[in-house]
Design a protein around this motif. Structure first.
Motif, PDB file in Angstrom:
ATOM      1  N   THR A  54       0.833  -1.201   0.000  1.00 16.82           N
ATOM      2  CA  THR A  54       0.000   0.000   0.000  1.00 16.82           C
ATOM      3  C   THR A  54       0.869   1.252   0.000  1.00 16.82           C
ATOM      4  OG1 THR A  54      -1.722  -1.166   1.202  1.00 16.82           O
ATOM      5  CG2 THR A  54      -1.835   1.225   1.229  1.00 16.82           C
ATOM      6  N   LYS A  57       2.294   1.759  -3.376  1.00 20.62           N
ATOM      7  CA  LYS A  57       1.277   2.265  -4.310  1.00 20.62           C
ATOM      8  C   LYS A  57       1.059   3.767  -4.105  1.00 20.62           C
ATOM      9  CE  LYS A  57      -3.197   1.921  -3.708  1.00 20.62           C
ATOM     10  NZ  LYS A  57      -4.537   1.404  -3.499  1.00 20.62           N
ATOM     11  N   PHE A  58       0.962   4.195  -2.852  1.00 19.34           N
ATOM     12  CA  PHE A  58       0.756   5.610  -2.577  1.00 19.34           C
ATOM     13  C   PHE A  58       1.929   6.448  -3.062  1.00 19.34           C
ATOM     14  CE2 PHE A  58      -2.399   4.752   0.986  1.00 19.34           C
ATOM     15  CZ  PHE A  58      -3.466   5.186   0.240  1.00 19.34           C
ATOM     16  N   GLN A  59       3.146   5.946  -2.890  1.00 20.53           N
ATOM     17  CA  GLN A  59       4.317   6.711  -3.298  1.00 20.53           C
ATOM     18  C   GLN A  59       4.460   6.778  -4.815  1.00 20.53           C
ATOM     19  OE1 GLN A  59       5.780   8.522  -1.098  1.00 20.53           O
ATOM     20  NE2 GLN A  59       4.563   7.556   0.509  1.00 20.53           N
ATOM     21  N   SER A  60       3.867   5.833  -5.542  1.00 19.30           N
ATOM     22  CA  SER A  60       4.033   5.819  -6.996  1.00 19.30           C
ATOM     23  C   SER A  60       2.970   6.628  -7.734  1.00 19.30           C
ATOM     24  CB  SER A  60       4.004   4.374  -7.501  1.00 19.30           C
ATOM     25  OG  SER A  60       2.720   3.813  -7.301  1.00 19.30           O
ATOM     26  N   TRP A  61       1.955   7.132  -7.041  1.00 20.65           N
ATOM     27  CA  TRP A  61       0.935   7.928  -7.693  1.00 20.65           C
ATOM     28  C   TRP A  61       1.545   9.217  -8.227  1.00 20.65           C
ATOM     29  CZ3 TRP A  61      -3.845   7.828  -3.937  1.00 20.65           C
ATOM     30  CH2 TRP A  61      -4.473   6.598  -4.050  1.00 20.65           C
ATOM     31  N   PRO A  62       1.199   9.584  -9.450  1.00 19.55           N
ATOM     32  CA  PRO A  62       1.754  10.829  -9.994  1.00 19.55           C
ATOM     33  C   PRO A  62       1.105  12.049  -9.340  1.00 19.55           C
ATOM     34  CG  PRO A  62       0.201   9.877 -11.522  1.00 19.55           C
ATOM     35  CD  PRO A  62       0.348   8.890 -10.399  1.00 19.55           C
ATOM     36  N   ARG A  63       1.904  13.090  -9.200  1.00 19.40           N
ATOM     37  CA  ARG A  63       1.390  14.354  -8.661  1.00 19.40           C
ATOM     38  C   ARG A  63       1.433  15.397  -9.755  1.00 19.40           C
ATOM     39  NH1 ARG A  63       0.934  16.167  -3.645  1.00 19.40           N
ATOM     40  NH2 ARG A  63       2.032  18.052  -4.179  1.00 19.40           N
TER      41      ARG A  63
END
Length: 86
Positions: A54, A57-63
């Motif tokens: 998890t 996954k959170f760290q790989s989300w694009p900003r």
């Protein structure tokens, strides 16, 4: 005379507060940890692999709003301190 009555009241109030915290702690341990009403701990809480997946996954989300940041900086303790221009 009034000073002696307020000291007596404080004794009961403090005793009641300590007693209520003790009773609350006992009931919390019985209900949530010992599970007296049944149930199990969810796998999302007890599975360390799930936590790692998890977090990944959170760290790989694009900003789109700015540079990359950590989703939970308080747990990571990676605060960026910028010096003030003099």
């Amino acid at each position: 005379m009034a000073a002696s009555t307020s000291g007596g009241k404080a004794k009961y109030i403090i005793g009641a507060l300590i007693g209520s915290f003790g009773i609350s702690y006992i009931f919390d341990k019985l209900i949530s940890d010992n599970k007296i009403f049944g149930g199990t701990t969810p796998g999302t809480v007890s599975n360390k692999e799930w936590w790692a997946a998890t977090d990944e996954k959170f760290q790989s989300w694009p900003r789109t709003a700015g540079p990359p940041v950590v989703m939970n900086p308080i747990s990571r303790q990676n605060f960026i301190v910028k010096s003030r221009p003099e």
